[in-house]
Write a protein that holds these residues in place. Structure first.
Motif, PDB file in Angstrom:
ATOM      1  N   HIS A   1       0.843  -1.200   0.000  1.00  0.00           N
ATOM      2  CA  HIS A   1       0.000   0.000   0.000  1.00  0.00           C
ATOM      3  C   HIS A   1       0.880   1.253   0.000  1.00  0.00           C
ATOM      4  CE1 HIS A   1      -3.432   2.470   0.338  1.00  0.00           C
ATOM      5  NE2 HIS A   1      -3.583   2.499   1.645  1.00  0.00           N
TER       6      HIS A   1
ATOM      7  N   VAL B   1       4.339   4.315  10.427  1.00  0.00           N
ATOM      8  CA  VAL B   1       3.211   3.391  10.249  1.00  0.00           C
ATOM      9  C   VAL B   1       3.136   2.421  11.427  1.00  0.00           C
ATOM     10  CG1 VAL B   1       2.336   1.495   8.818  1.00  0.00           C
ATOM     11  CG2 VAL B   1       3.273   3.561   7.741  1.00  0.00           C
TER      12      VAL B   1
ATOM     13  N   MET C   1      -4.662   8.613  -0.255  1.00  0.00           N
ATOM     14  CA  MET C   1      -3.931   7.343  -0.271  1.00  0.00           C
ATOM     15  C   MET C   1      -2.640   7.463   0.529  1.00  0.00           C
ATOM     16  SD  MET C   1      -2.674   4.972  -3.474  1.00  0.00           S
ATOM     17  CE  MET C   1      -4.283   4.879  -4.233  1.00  0.00           C
ATOM     18  N   GLY C   2      -2.021   8.632   0.465  1.00  0.00           N
ATOM     19  CA  GLY C   2      -0.828   8.860   1.279  1.00  0.00           C
ATOM     20  C   GLY C   2      -1.139   8.769   2.759  1.00  0.00           C
TER      21      GLY C   2
ATOM     22  N   SER D   1      -3.769   7.172   4.074  1.00  0.00           N
ATOM     23  CA  SER D   1      -4.177   5.796   4.363  1.00  0.00           C
ATOM     24  C   SER D   1      -2.970   4.874   4.489  1.00  0.00           C
ATOM     25  CB  SER D   1      -5.108   5.306   3.244  1.00  0.00           C
ATOM     26  OG  SER D   1      -5.278   3.911   3.302  1.00  0.00           O
ATOM     27  N   SER D   2      -2.037   4.984   3.555  1.00  0.00           N
ATOM     28  CA  SER D   2      -0.888   4.073   3.563  1.00  0.00           C
ATOM     29  C   SER D   2       0.012   4.332   4.765  1.00  0.00           C
ATOM     30  CB  SER D   2      -0.088   4.202   2.268  1.00  0.00           C
ATOM     31  OG  SER D   2       0.518   5.470   2.193  1.00  0.00           O
ATOM     32  N   SER D   3      -0.036   5.533   5.302  1.00  0.00           N
ATOM     33  CA  SER D   3       0.748   5.808   6.499  1.00  0.00           C
ATOM     34  C   SER D   3      -0.096   5.675   7.771  1.00  0.00           C
ATOM     35  CB  SER D   3       1.405   7.190   6.423  1.00  0.00           C
ATOM     36  OG  SER D   3       0.500   8.192   6.039  1.00  0.00           O
TER      37      SER D   3
END
Lengths: 179, 155
Positions: free
Chosen positions: A41, A75, B27-28, B30-32
């Protein structure tokens, strides 16, 4: 010349600066372990074609197997937005939010960031963080509002105790300017 | 594979242009796993944060900078250190342009070959983000910075 708001915030928060500078929070392991889905992702979101993340043969040859992009660090520290097993509500970069609450500066942005990378993060790793307030600056006003800058260092370690990175966040937290 | 002997101070990293859309921003985020509302909620961004729109988050910018650099070095390039400072938010509808210049090259006591790069992310005439990075790259075909650890890895 200081504005009335600068003087008010300065007076209200002056005693908090020495109280909070140097304070650490051992936030423990994050809620999620490193795994390939997150890595893909991330690579998707940054259109990153590095074969380390797409070709297992290359990953094996170069890095001894799959790794996560080093820049993915944060993350692994962010709590899930819903977790029925959570004992308490923990916010991402919790120390920053504790400072915001203590200083009563409701808005905040990240103004700068420095990361020193250690051992790679690999699928299956669980990353723990320790967050330390290293600096709280003087009251200032910019186009967003009036508040204080501060710096929080985050040390990331894996389940073997190896340091995977140390990251410094520079923040500006503020009360919005009246427009 | 980009080898150390091929890099000189003043070399430029090929330019990258990224058209930023709402999807890029979301998306940036979400991906983080970053669900701060200013990165996905237009109303919150404009009325509460006081920004023009939703905007790229910090970790995603780090990811784009890493991608920009490793497009140049290939998979053997290993990030040792990265610093960046956001000058202004990057919004949907803007084109983010990456340019980089090699500031310094060095080999440390352990034999690790380092390249320091200064990077600017611009939107039109504005510098949106200033960055610098230190990457280890191979000295020759047999060298692999990813095999370094402990005292042999000193970014």
């Amino acid at each position: 010349m200081s504005s009335a708001l600068e003087e008010e915030i300065g007076a209200r928060t002056a005693a908090l600066v020495p109280k909070w500078t140097g304070v650490s929070l051992d936030a423990g392991p994050g809620d999620v372990e490193c795994e390939r889905g997150y890595i893909l992702h991330w690579a998707e979101a940054t259109e990153n074609a590095n074969l380390l993340y797409w070709d297992e043969g290359v990953a094996q040859d170069v890095t001894g197997g799959w790794i996560a992009p080093p820049s993915m660090l944060s993350v692994w520290m962010r709590p899930l937005m819903f977790n029925p097993n959570a004992r308490e509500q923990v916010r991402p970069l919790e120390m920053h939010f504790r400072l915001k609450d203590a200083f009563e500066l409701p808005e905040g942005i990240v103004t700068g960031n420095e990361i020193v990378f250690g051992v790679p993060v690999r699928p299956g790793d669980m990353i723990a963080t320790k967050q330390t307030v290293t600096e709280i600056g003087d009251v200032r006003t910019n186009r967003l509002g009036t508040g204080r800058p501060w710096t929080i260092d985050v040390t990331y370690t894996n389940q073997r105790g190896e340091v995977v990175a140390v990251e410094s966040y520079r923040m500006f937290c503020y009360v919005r300017s009246a427009s | 594979m980009l080898l150390f002997g091929k890099v000189q101070v003043g070399d430029t990293v090929p330019t990258l242009e990224v058209p930023v859309t709402a999807r890029t921003v979301v998306m940036g985020a979400s991906s983080s796993r970053d669900w701060q509302p200013q990165h996905h909620d237009h109303a919150w961004a404009t009325t509460r944060a006081g920004t023009k729109d939703i905007f790229l988050n910090t970790p995603n910018q780090a990811g784009w900078i890493e991608r920009y650099l490793t497009d140049w070095t290939g998979p053997y390039g290993r990030l040792g250190r990265m610093r960046f400072r956001m000058r202004r938010p990057v919004y949907p509808g803007e084109t983010l342009v990456f340019n980089g210049t090699v500031r310094e090259t060095a080999v440390d006591e352990s034999g690790c070959a380092w390249v320091d790069v200064d990077i600017e992310l611009t939107v039109g005439e504005d510098v949106a983000t200033e960055a610098s990075a230190r990457l280890a790259i191979p000295q020759d075909e047999k060298d692999n910075p990813w095999r370094r650890s402990g005292d042999d890895w000193r970014p």
